[in-house]
Write a protein that holds these residues in place. Structure first.
Motif, short mmCIF file in Angstrom:
data_model
loop_
_atom_site.label_atom_id
_atom_site.label_comp_id
_atom_site.label_asym_id
_atom_site.label_seq_id
_atom_site.Cartn_x
_atom_site.Cartn_y
_atom_site.Cartn_z
N GLN A 5 -4.99 2.22 -5.07
CA GLN A 5 -5.85 2.91 -4.63
C GLN A 5 -6.39 4.41 -4.94
O GLN A 5 -8.10 4.32 -5.13
CB GLN A 5 -6.28 2.56 -3.37
N LYS A 6 -6.01 5.05 -5.09
CA LYS A 6 -6.59 6.40 -5.38
C LYS A 6 -6.69 7.09 -6.32
O LYS A 6 -7.10 6.36 -7.73
CB LYS A 6 -6.15 7.25 -4.91
N SER A 62 1.18 -1.25 -0.23
CA SER A 62 0.05 0.32 0.14
C SER A 62 0.97 0.95 -0.36
O SER A 62 2.20 0.54 0.03
CB SER A 62 -1.29 -0.41 1.32
N GLY A 63 -0.67 2.32 0.16
CA GLY A 63 1.00 3.80 -0.04
C GLY A 63 1.84 3.73 1.32
O GLY A 63 2.99 4.13 1.02
N THR A 64 1.39 3.13 2.54
CA THR A 64 2.34 3.25 3.69
C THR A 64 4.27 2.98 3.31
O THR A 64 4.59 2.96 3.42
CB THR A 64 2.12 2.47 4.38
N THR A 117 -4.24 13.92 2.81
CA THR A 117 -6.02 12.84 3.07
C THR A 117 -6.87 13.26 4.72
O THR A 117 -7.91 12.94 4.43
CB THR A 117 -6.15 10.86 3.01
N ASP A 162 4.91 13.16 -0.98
CA ASP A 162 3.85 12.14 -0.64
C ASP A 162 2.77 11.93 -1.23
O ASP A 162 2.08 13.94 -0.91
CB ASP A 162 3.69 11.53 1.14
N1 PMP Z 1 -0.46 9.18 2.02
C1 PMP Z 1 -1.48 9.83 2.50
C2 PMP Z 1 -1.24 10.80 2.29
C3 PMP Z 1 -2.59 9.13 2.83
O1 PMP Z 1 -3.92 9.59 2.08
C4 PMP Z 1 -2.41 7.71 2.52
C5 PMP Z 1 -3.76 6.65 2.75
N2 PMP Z 1 -4.62 7.48 3.18
C6 PMP Z 1 -1.48 7.53 2.80
C7 PMP Z 1 -0.58 7.95 3.17
C8 PMP Z 1 -0.73 5.59 3.19
O2 PMP Z 1 -1.75 5.18 2.48
P1 PMP Z 1 -2.06 3.11 2.25
O3 PMP Z 1 -3.49 3.37 2.93
O4 PMP Z 1 -2.52 3.10 0.87
O5 PMP Z 1 -0.67 2.55 2.50
#
Ligand code: PMP
Length: 388
Positions: A191-192, A63-65, A141, A166
């Motif tokens: 996913q965004k 994921s983004g993390t 977000t 980010d």
């Molecule tokens: N950074 C931002 C700005 C995000 O909006 C998000 C997820 N909402 C993340 C990092 C983390 O991404 P993920 O939930 O896919 O791990």
């Protein structure tokens, strides 16, 4: 009854039928010639979507993390100084990740929730120390705050810090020109606004970031994240050769290639403009309904989502009511104001009619919550922009 609501949260979002079909096709081998070609094409398309023709893309399951973790693991060595431009929850997360890899982190905080640190404060911080890198959350977000990315990146470049962005809630929605704006590494998740179901960490590293990685003295402290393993894999797919380190998420990558093709077919400038217009229409509706937003001013507000405060007498029960009326919305995320506001994502393949349907569902939810307003006033405000 259709029995299906619009998914209007800030990720995951609504995906196009073509992307979803790619998710459902028979899975190929990760070394099948057609998959190698598709992976290579997806990498090239990523360069175009990030507007970073000389960048090195990485596509890794996660994921983004994980994308944040990969950036920190590869660019930070123990004792490095890092500056975090903090606009909320996800900037806090980046600071934590950088510290995990041994960075000494300095943060420039926003003066209040819904605001971003002033450019002068960031410049002063950059001048007061020598930073290996700085991180900027393009769109936080948790608060729907969007920063002046071009100016912030220029400050980092001028002071010799690697600029890491980010862009999880911005890439392919909010305007970003990675190479022209001097961004050394930008990252996002599938996913965004990129428009693919959750599961891909996406990064594009510019030449200065790759050089900093090559000059490391200590090994990367995370086996799975190490570019030493992934760079030859990405280079192999770019060159049309089979290779293996960890099994790639084959269907997600087929879907990514489809979605990136759709993004580029629309064109980046047209896509940024569509996001601005739909955001403006949605925010006009929220204002017409008498709701305030978390960002302190319109020029601090992102175009990929909106974060309205609940009006007096209304609370999170609004979300269930809007859901019953056809739109799935998200609750608050910033811990200090969590129960006081909600969030609506409007990015990716979102259309004007999705925006109107969502406003209609919010109006119904507000009415059922006993809030007094003129029915249709939000819809009219949005339409006055959408019909221009
Ligand atoms: N950074 C931002 C700005 C995000 O909006 C998000 C997820 N909402 C993340 C990092 C983390 O991404 P993920 O939930 O896919 O791990």
């Amino acid at each position: 009854m259709k029995g299906r609501q619009l998914l209007m949260i800030p990720g995951p979002i609504e995906f196009t039928p073509e992307v979803l079909r790619a998710m459902g096709m028979s899975t190929t081998s990760h070394v099948a010639p057609d998959f190698i070609q598709v992976f290579g094409q997806a990498l090239e398309q990523l360069r175009q979507v990030f507007l970073c023709p000389h960048g090195q893309p990485f596509v890794i399951a996660g994921s983004g993390t994980l994308a944040m973790d990969i950036a920190a693991a590869n660019l930070i060595e123990p004792g490095d100084q890092a500056l975090v431009v903090n606009t909320g929850y996800f900037s806090d997360r980046f600071a934590t990740i950088l510290e995990r890899y041994g960075a000494a982190v300095t943060q420039v905080q926003a003066p209040s929730i819904g605001d971003a640190p002033p450019l002068e404060a960031v410049e002063a911080a950059l001048k007061a120390n020598t930073y290996k890198l700085m991180t900027i959350t393009h769109v936080d977000t948790s608060t729907a705050v969007g920063v002046d990315l071009q100016s912030l990146a220029a400050l980092g470049q001028n002071q010799g810090a690697l600029v890491v962005v980010d862009g999880v809630c911005s890439v392919a929605g909010e305007e970003m020109h990675q190479e022209a704006w001097g961004i050394d590494l930008a990252l996002t998740a599938s996913q965004k606004a990129i428009g693919v179901p959750p599961g891909l960490a996406l990064l594009v590293a510019g030449p200065r970031a790759m050089e900093a990685f090559r000059r490391r003295k200590s090994p990367v402290g995370n086996y799975y994240a190490d570019w030493k393993e992934w760079l030859p894999i990405m280079e192999a797919y770019q060159a049309g050769r089979p290779s293996y380190f960890g099994t790639p998420p084959v269907n997600l990558i087929w879907a990514l290639n489809v979605s990136l093709g759709q993004v580029l077919e629309e064109g980046m400038e047209a896509r940024f403009a569509r996001h601005r217009r739909l955001s403006e229409a949605f925010k006009a509706a929220i204002t017409a309904l008498g709701l305030k937003q978390v960002p302190v001013s319109p020029n601090r507000a992102a175009t990929t989502l909106t974060a309205p405060y609940y009006p007096q007498g209304v609370g999170p029960e609004l979300l269930g009511r809007a859901n019953a009326a056809g739109a799935i919305l998200a609750g608050g995320l910033h811990p200090a104001i969590k129960g006081q506001y909600f969030r609506v994502g409007h990015m990716g393949a979102v259309s004007a009619s999705d925006i109107l349907a969502t406003i209609g569902a919010i109006e119904q939810g507000l009415a059922q919550s006993g809030y007094k307003f003129e029915p249709g006033i939000g819809l009219a405000a949005a339409q006055s922009i959408l019909t221009q």
